[in-house]
Design a protein around this motif. Sequence first.
Motif, PDB file in Angstrom:
ATOM      1  N   GLY A 177      37.882  26.563   0.297  1.00 26.05           N
ATOM      2  CA  GLY A 177      38.683  27.574   0.967  1.00 26.05           C
ATOM      3  C   GLY A 177      37.866  28.532   1.818  1.00 26.05           C
ATOM      4  O   GLY A 177      36.640  28.588   1.718  1.00 26.05           O
ATOM      5  N   GLY A 178      38.569  29.263   2.644  1.00 26.26           N
ATOM      6  CA  GLY A 178      37.917  30.210   3.544  1.00 26.26           C
ATOM      7  C   GLY A 178      37.125  31.272   2.800  1.00 26.26           C
ATOM      8  O   GLY A 178      36.084  31.732   3.273  1.00 26.26           O
ATOM      9  N   LYS A 179      37.592  31.659   1.625  1.00 25.69           N
ATOM     10  CA  LYS A 179      36.900  32.685   0.846  1.00 25.69           C
ATOM     11  C   LYS A 179      35.510  32.223   0.454  1.00 25.69           C
ATOM     12  O   LYS A 179      34.530  32.969   0.538  1.00 25.69           O
ATOM     13  CB  LYS A 179      37.717  33.035  -0.395  1.00 25.69           C
ATOM     14  N   ALA A 180      35.413  30.964   0.007  1.00 28.61           N
ATOM     15  CA  ALA A 180      34.116  30.403  -0.381  1.00 28.61           C
ATOM     16  C   ALA A 180      33.208  30.270   0.832  1.00 28.61           C
ATOM     17  O   ALA A 180      32.014  30.600   0.780  1.00 28.61           O
ATOM     18  CB  ALA A 180      34.297  29.051  -1.056  1.00 28.61           C
ATOM     19  N   GLN A 181      33.761  29.796   1.936  1.00 36.16           N
ATOM     20  CA  GLN A 181      32.944  29.587   3.120  1.00 36.16           C
ATOM     21  C   GLN A 181      32.498  30.903   3.747  1.00 36.16           C
ATOM     22  O   GLN A 181      31.439  30.972   4.371  1.00 36.16           O
ATOM     23  CB  GLN A 181      33.719  28.752   4.142  1.00 36.16           C
ATOM     24  N   ALA A 182      33.274  31.960   3.550  1.00 32.60           N
ATOM     25  CA  ALA A 182      32.916  33.262   4.107  1.00 32.60           C
ATOM     26  C   ALA A 182      31.733  33.887   3.376  1.00 32.60           C
ATOM     27  O   ALA A 182      31.085  34.789   3.882  1.00 32.60           O
ATOM     28  CB  ALA A 182      34.124  34.197   4.042  1.00 32.60           C
ATOM     29  N   LYS A 183      31.457  33.404   2.187  1.00 37.16           N
ATOM     30  CA  LYS A 183      30.373  33.984   1.369  1.00 37.16           C
ATOM     31  C   LYS A 183      29.103  33.142   1.393  1.00 37.16           C
ATOM     32  O   LYS A 183      28.238  33.307   0.538  1.00 37.16           O
ATOM     33  CB  LYS A 183      30.854  34.127  -0.083  1.00 37.16           C
TER      34      LYS A 183
ATOM     35  N   ARG B 169      26.532  30.258  -5.746  1.00 41.84           N
ATOM     36  CA  ARG B 169      26.621  30.485  -4.311  1.00 41.84           C
ATOM     37  C   ARG B 169      26.922  29.233  -3.490  1.00 41.84           C
ATOM     38  O   ARG B 169      27.481  29.335  -2.391  1.00 41.84           O
ATOM     39  CB  ARG B 169      25.324  31.141  -3.820  1.00 41.84           C
TER      40      ARG B 169
END
Length: 304
Positions: free
Chosen positions: A289-295, A210
């Motif tokens: 990336g945005g994908k990692a930060q969105a989670k 995470r």
Amino acid sequence: MAASAHATAAATGPTAVANSASSSASANRAEAALNASAVAAPDAGGGVDPRRAFLLRAVFAQDVTRKLRVPASEQSAYAGRLQAALGANTLGNLSGEYVVLVDRNANVQALFVYFRAAPADTWQMIGASPVSTGRPGEYDHFITPLGVFEHTPANMDFRSEGTLNENHIRGYGKRDMRIFDLGWAQGERGWGKGGVSQMRFQMHATDPDRLEPLLGIRHSKGCVRIPASLNTFLDHYGILDAEYAALVDSGKSLWLLKSDRQITPWAGRYIVVVDSQRKSRPGWTPAPGGKAQAKVPAGADTAD
């Protein structure tokens, strides 16, 4: 000849490519293992050539999964920053041991391992990885302190239990990860009216699922979060274990140190934190990336 070669490649297809890639990976692993075993092998005269310290570059490249490709000019610039910081702390002649350098700048967030054999030599990089340092803005969040910090058994390291906190986060990473404890340090408070107070300064792994994908941005309460594979590398080769090794040599048994470790003859003891004052992010240290930060899970920045 070109047509024949093309036909051969087409006939062998993806399987041959996969086999080739597998062979290449195996060769790289074999080379890294050979380098690792050769690092401390005695010369004919019984000594160990300090130039062998650089064999760990290949091991780092193979074993550390989160790496940064730092241009030569940047490696040189950070060598200068490292030397300046050491010089300011009466350690300008330090040599013959590995040193860990961290740039806490928000646009960098990187860790570098350096080595030089003699004071007259230039520091040379062994490898680099993304990290996360202190993010100000909330209560009990410190800006990671600057300076030269000695890694000593006076502040004994420990290992992660791998348990989940109330936010279902393994703050110190998976079980058995090493926590490099640097003791109490004066840190700049990142909340309220600011000022300085004591914080427990550590370097450690983080939740592998995470939070590790978020390395590369400020995200901790003040400690330095590092990739799990880098944690294992530092631990296994004793990169920062000079004083721990001295205790073992004196006859003391330390449960913390694993029986299969391969400590090098150039174990060091210093972690140096600098701030490059960069105003923009260089291409060699990309942000997650945005994908990692969105989670990002709730309470992720309180895991230290």
